[in-house]
Design an enzyme around this catalytic site. Structure first.
Site, PDB file in Angstrom:
ATOM      1  N   LYS A   1       0.864  -1.182   0.000  1.00  0.00           N
ATOM      2  CA  LYS A   1       0.000   0.000   0.000  1.00  0.00           C
ATOM      3  C   LYS A   1       0.893   1.222   0.000  1.00  0.00           C
ATOM      4  O   LYS A   1       2.027   1.183   0.478  1.00  0.00           O
ATOM      5  CB  LYS A   1      -0.855   0.018   1.263  1.00  0.00           C
ATOM      6  CG  LYS A   1      -2.052   0.906   1.182  1.00  0.00           C
ATOM      7  CD  LYS A   1      -3.109   0.198   0.357  1.00  0.00           C
ATOM      8  CE  LYS A   1      -4.482   0.713   0.550  1.00  0.00           C
ATOM      9  NZ  LYS A   1      -5.482  -0.306   0.218  1.00  0.00           N
TER      10      LYS A   1
ATOM     11  N   ASP B   1      -7.031   4.093  -4.561  1.00  0.00           N
ATOM     12  CA  ASP B   1      -7.575   3.901  -3.209  1.00  0.00           C
ATOM     13  C   ASP B   1      -8.256   5.229  -2.841  1.00  0.00           C
ATOM     14  O   ASP B   1      -8.537   6.040  -3.741  1.00  0.00           O
ATOM     15  CB  ASP B   1      -6.440   3.514  -2.234  1.00  0.00           C
ATOM     16  CG  ASP B   1      -6.967   2.906  -0.939  1.00  0.00           C
ATOM     17  OD1 ASP B   1      -7.325   1.724  -0.930  1.00  0.00           O
ATOM     18  OD2 ASP B   1      -7.046   3.643   0.071  1.00  0.00           O
TER      19      ASP B   1
HETATM   20  N1  GLU Z   1      -7.370  -0.067  -2.994  1.00  0.00           N
HETATM   21  C1  GLU Z   1      -8.125  -1.266  -3.215  1.00  0.00           C
HETATM   22  C2  GLU Z   1      -8.090  -2.157  -1.996  1.00  0.00           C
HETATM   23  O1  GLU Z   1      -7.851  -1.702  -0.906  1.00  0.00           O
HETATM   24  C3  GLU Z   1      -7.709  -1.974  -4.486  1.00  0.00           C
HETATM   25  C4  GLU Z   1      -6.299  -2.426  -4.516  1.00  0.00           C
HETATM   26  C5  GLU Z   1      -5.863  -2.969  -5.860  1.00  0.00           C
HETATM   27  O2  GLU Z   1      -6.678  -3.093  -6.737  1.00  0.00           O
HETATM   28  O3  GLU Z   1      -4.681  -3.269  -5.978  1.00  0.00           O
HETATM   29  O4  GLU Z   1      -8.358  -3.324  -2.056  1.00  0.00           O
END
Ligand code: GLU
Length: 419
Positions: free
Chosen positions: A109, A149
């Protein structure tokens, strides 16, 4: 020992869940110790020439938690509350999410503490391009694949793709997911997380002999996740009685006309002032007597302070980490089905995986194919977690974590990452 990675409430919450689920399956001690900390945490400075000509230096983080199952995967968040510990917790959640959903991906992240609404388009682009340059040795289609996100979107992904591709000397569409379809994005990615929330709610309602059609629902957060959850639930005949965003909440017990509300929000940016509903507070939305409550905004909104006032029978966590450990235990013991984030909001990363695969083979599926494949993964994952929770008599959060850990444990032992 507490440090800047472990000190935040979401990290502590995540570790507590990890340890508790580890006990349920008698998780290998060495696997547990490794999963308690991320593999790598990178913090960079991002100088941006603002529109007034002054340089402002932002801070950016990317935390890569685990890559046992495949390349690191996870979103990038632009929000004032971002800090290293929150990013690290969200990275760990991505590891558990990808493992649970049976994807060949690890967990990461990133984030910048900034309010993107306060930046001009040029400033946002400069921030994104410079952040991408700083991250470029560590990301890539085979290494770490960012996605949207909170506070980031397909345009931000398009700038990242472009910057990374310029540095590589050729177009690398697989470096990010959640990008526009015109440049290698997947059909159905925008609505995927919200649709996944509804698929999971549908399956959960079935365990209570109910259907989504006619079920009442409250949605907290009307952004990328909440808005699509409301649209999809409405399309299936669900009665969305309340929604909220930063401007406040709306209630209409007969059900809000979601297509009308979406049009209103496109024009006015916020839900506040929508004519066909009464205004209520953000907190009230969480405490309504509904079949399904979907918290789809930020973490830490259902806590020991308000959990006794929650009346929903099913909570589907569209956001990451909306329920604290204490609140989860209280609600589960009271018989509320709390469907944890790593399952409930997994639709986003599942379609990100589909997007990445499509980019790698240069072959694209239509929206119906994507939605059908997503339904298969969400229903299957729900059923797996539900069966575990029934068999082992544990709540759904523990069941989801334990199911995820069993796959990770096997993989880590096979690879010789723990003994
Ligand atoms: N931000 C989204 C999550 O927390 C998607 C992450 C992604 O697709 O890599 O799952």
């Amino acid at each position: 020992m507490m440090d800047s990675i472990t000190s935040g409430p979401l990290y502590q919450n995540t570790i507590t869940n990890l340890i508790d689920a580890g006990k349920v399956i008698n998780l290998n001690r060495n696997v547990l110790e490794r999963l308690k900390r991320p593999r790598r945490a990178l913090t960079v400075s991002i100088p941006v020439k603002m529109d007034d000509g002054k340089v402002h230096v932002f801070t950016g983080h990317r935390v890569q938690h685990n890559q046992t199952l495949g390349p690191y995967k996870g979103g990038l968040r632009y929000h004032p509350s971002v800090d290293l510990s929150e990013v690290a917790a969200l990275a760990a959640l991505m590891t558990f999410k990808c493992s649970l959903l049976n994807l060949p991906l690890g967990g990461a992240k990133g984030g910048v503490p900034v309010d993107p609404g306060q930046l001009s388009k040029n400033e946002l682009e400069s921030l994104t391009r410079r952040f991408t340059s700083e991250l470029s040795p560590f990301i890539g289609p085979d290494k770490d694949i960012p996605a949207p996100d909170v506070g980031t979107d397909s345009q931000v992904m398009a700038w990242m793709l472009d910057t990374y591709s310029l540095e590589s000397g050729y177009s690398q569409t697989g470096v990010v997911t959640g990008k526009p379809v015109e440049i290698g994005g997947s059909a159905g990615r925008e609505s995927a997380t919200g649709l996944g929330v509804v698929y999971v709610a549908q399956r959960a309602l079935e365990t209570q002999k109910k259907k989504i059609s006619g079920a009442t629902m409250a949605v907290q957060g009307f952004g990328k996740v909440g808005m699509h959850a409301a649209i999809e639930a409405y399309a299936l005949g669900g009665r969305v009685v309340a929604v909220s965003d930063v401007s406040g909440g709306l209630l209409n017990e007969r059900g809000i006309n979601i297509p009308d509300l979406v049009r209103y929000v496109r024009e006015n940016k916020v839900v506040k002032g929508f004519p066909d509903a009464v205004a209520i507070s953000n907190e009230d939305v969480l405490e309504l007597d509904v079949d399904v409550l979907a918290p789809c905004a930020l973490d830490g909104v259902i806590t020991e302070k308000n959990c006794a006032s929650i009346k929903a029978k099913i909570i589907v966590e569209g956001a990451n980490g909306p329920t604290t450990h204490e609140a989860n235990t209280y609600l589960s013991e009271k018989g509320v089905m709390v469907i944890p984030d790593i399952l409930a909001n997994g639709g986003g990363v599942v379609v990100s995986y589909f997007e990445w695969v499509q980019d790698l083979v240069w072959l694209f599926w239509n929206e119906e194919e994507v939605r059908n494949k997503l339904r298969e993964v969400m229903f299957g994952s729900f059923d797996k977690v539900w069966a575990f929770s029934q068999k082992e008599k544990v709540n759904l959060r523990l069941a989801a974590m334990a199911t995820s850990l069993m796959r990770l444990e096997k993989a880590m032992l096979l690879r010789g990452q723990a003994w």
